[in-house]
Design an enzyme around this catalytic site. Sequence first.
Site, PDB file in Angstrom:
ATOM      1  N   GLN A 136       0.839  -1.196   0.000  1.00  0.00           N
ATOM      2  CA  GLN A 136       0.000   0.000   0.000  1.00  0.00           C
ATOM      3  C   GLN A 136       0.879   1.253   0.000  1.00  0.00           C
ATOM      4  O   GLN A 136       1.683   1.469   0.910  1.00  0.00           O
ATOM      5  CB  GLN A 136      -0.938   0.034   1.211  1.00  0.00           C
ATOM      6  N   TYR A 217      -6.140  10.911   4.079  1.00  0.00           N
ATOM      7  CA  TYR A 217      -4.744  11.180   3.748  1.00  0.00           C
ATOM      8  C   TYR A 217      -4.641  11.948   2.429  1.00  0.00           C
ATOM      9  O   TYR A 217      -5.656  12.386   1.878  1.00  0.00           O
ATOM     10  CB  TYR A 217      -3.949   9.880   3.771  1.00  0.00           C
ATOM     11  N   ARG A 264      -7.567   2.193  -2.777  1.00  0.00           N
ATOM     12  CA  ARG A 264      -8.433   2.145  -1.602  1.00  0.00           C
ATOM     13  C   ARG A 264      -9.158   3.473  -1.447  1.00  0.00           C
ATOM     14  O   ARG A 264      -8.547   4.543  -1.511  1.00  0.00           O
ATOM     15  CB  ARG A 264      -7.625   1.852  -0.339  1.00  0.00           C
ATOM     16  N   GLY A 353      -9.562  -6.840   8.935  1.00  0.00           N
ATOM     17  CA  GLY A 353      -8.467  -6.166   9.597  1.00  0.00           C
ATOM     18  C   GLY A 353      -8.131  -6.751  10.946  1.00  0.00           C
ATOM     19  O   GLY A 353      -7.243  -7.586  11.077  1.00  0.00           O
TER      20      GLY A 353
END
Length: 395
Positions: A136, A217, A264, A353
């Site tokens: 990622q 982000y 994502r 997760g």
Amino acid sequence: MAASVQYFIPIFKRKNRKANLGKLEGIFMKDQNIINQNDEVLFTPIRVGAIELPSRVIMAPLTRNRAGADNVPTDLMAKYYAQRATAGLIISEATQICPEGQGYSATPGIHSSEQIAGWKRITAAVHAKGGRIVLQLWHVGRISHTSLQPNGQAPVAPSAIRANAQVFAAGGFVDVSMPRALALSEIPTLVETYRQAANNAKEAGFDGVEIHAANGYLLDQFLRDRTNQRNDAYGGNIENRIRLLSEVCEAAADAIGADRVGVRLSPLTSFGDIADSNPQTLFNRVVARLAELEIAFVHVIEGETGGERNPQPFDYAAMRGSFPGTWIVNNGYDRTMAIDAVAGNQADAVAFGRSFIANPDLPRRLRENTVLNLPDPATFYGGDAHGYTDYPALE
């Protein structure tokens, strides 16, 4: 099942009771077969772009803050990922593409030769166990602190708007610093940094990359109109706001092939007080653009990251639209929800997760429908092997 049984019993005539019970048993067995087939759908193979997966159980990216000096991946991290190699696909923890992309202590990078070498040991360990792993690619943008930035400089963002958020720095959690707006002239260099990061991931042995455009982000900051108040080619209308993500995807695809690139997204995540005035229209268009770029997969966090799944109305099916690639969903899925999502064509695969933190053999546990280990939140961020590589697998 019970409803169908109750429906058929009253219409049986007594004289044909035996024959009708036989029919009922056949109906029941047929329905049982459907249930059993649905149970298995999560564990069937799938091709994601150029990558063949043995199942649809995906390990979600999980920040664990255990990188070594200079943010170099460690041998302990190699053990952690190798333990989880039975995942259909591992999506690595978020990994900064450059020093300016860092927002938390002890998170790994992919921009130095030492970091590439560290990741190479990890991918080799995963592949030796028969696993598949993508990296990622991460730039935190304004979700950072000057103590984590080169020379103590201000973090960068689409616009100079401070986030209401905290990050994990050397002394613990601290409020983020005031960012500066990226100059228009800096953006081509940023895109090239993503291209180089994708090349570095390939050199490190990864099977592909996931571009992190979620969770408030940098790329997410460019997408949303609360955080992007630019008046140039990268701000204003939706086409301008998605331009940077599009260029980053093109650069990564040029480096390693579109069939090894995923993205994502988190349309409703509000971390760092990020938001958009019309998320449905925005993210419908984002996914349509990703379809045009022919990337391998889209990985969607449904609702608030790690929180409420339905904080506001949102049509994920409409967002998915005509996207022809693999659609991965995430956020609080358990076994039943995951099976239902894949069997009902709401998703092609499901990312887990916290369940993967505590259960290195999660695919087996889900398939056998057995008990799961519970994760210890006190060990999520930072530390040593405790709460990291010491969770037991089934015998």
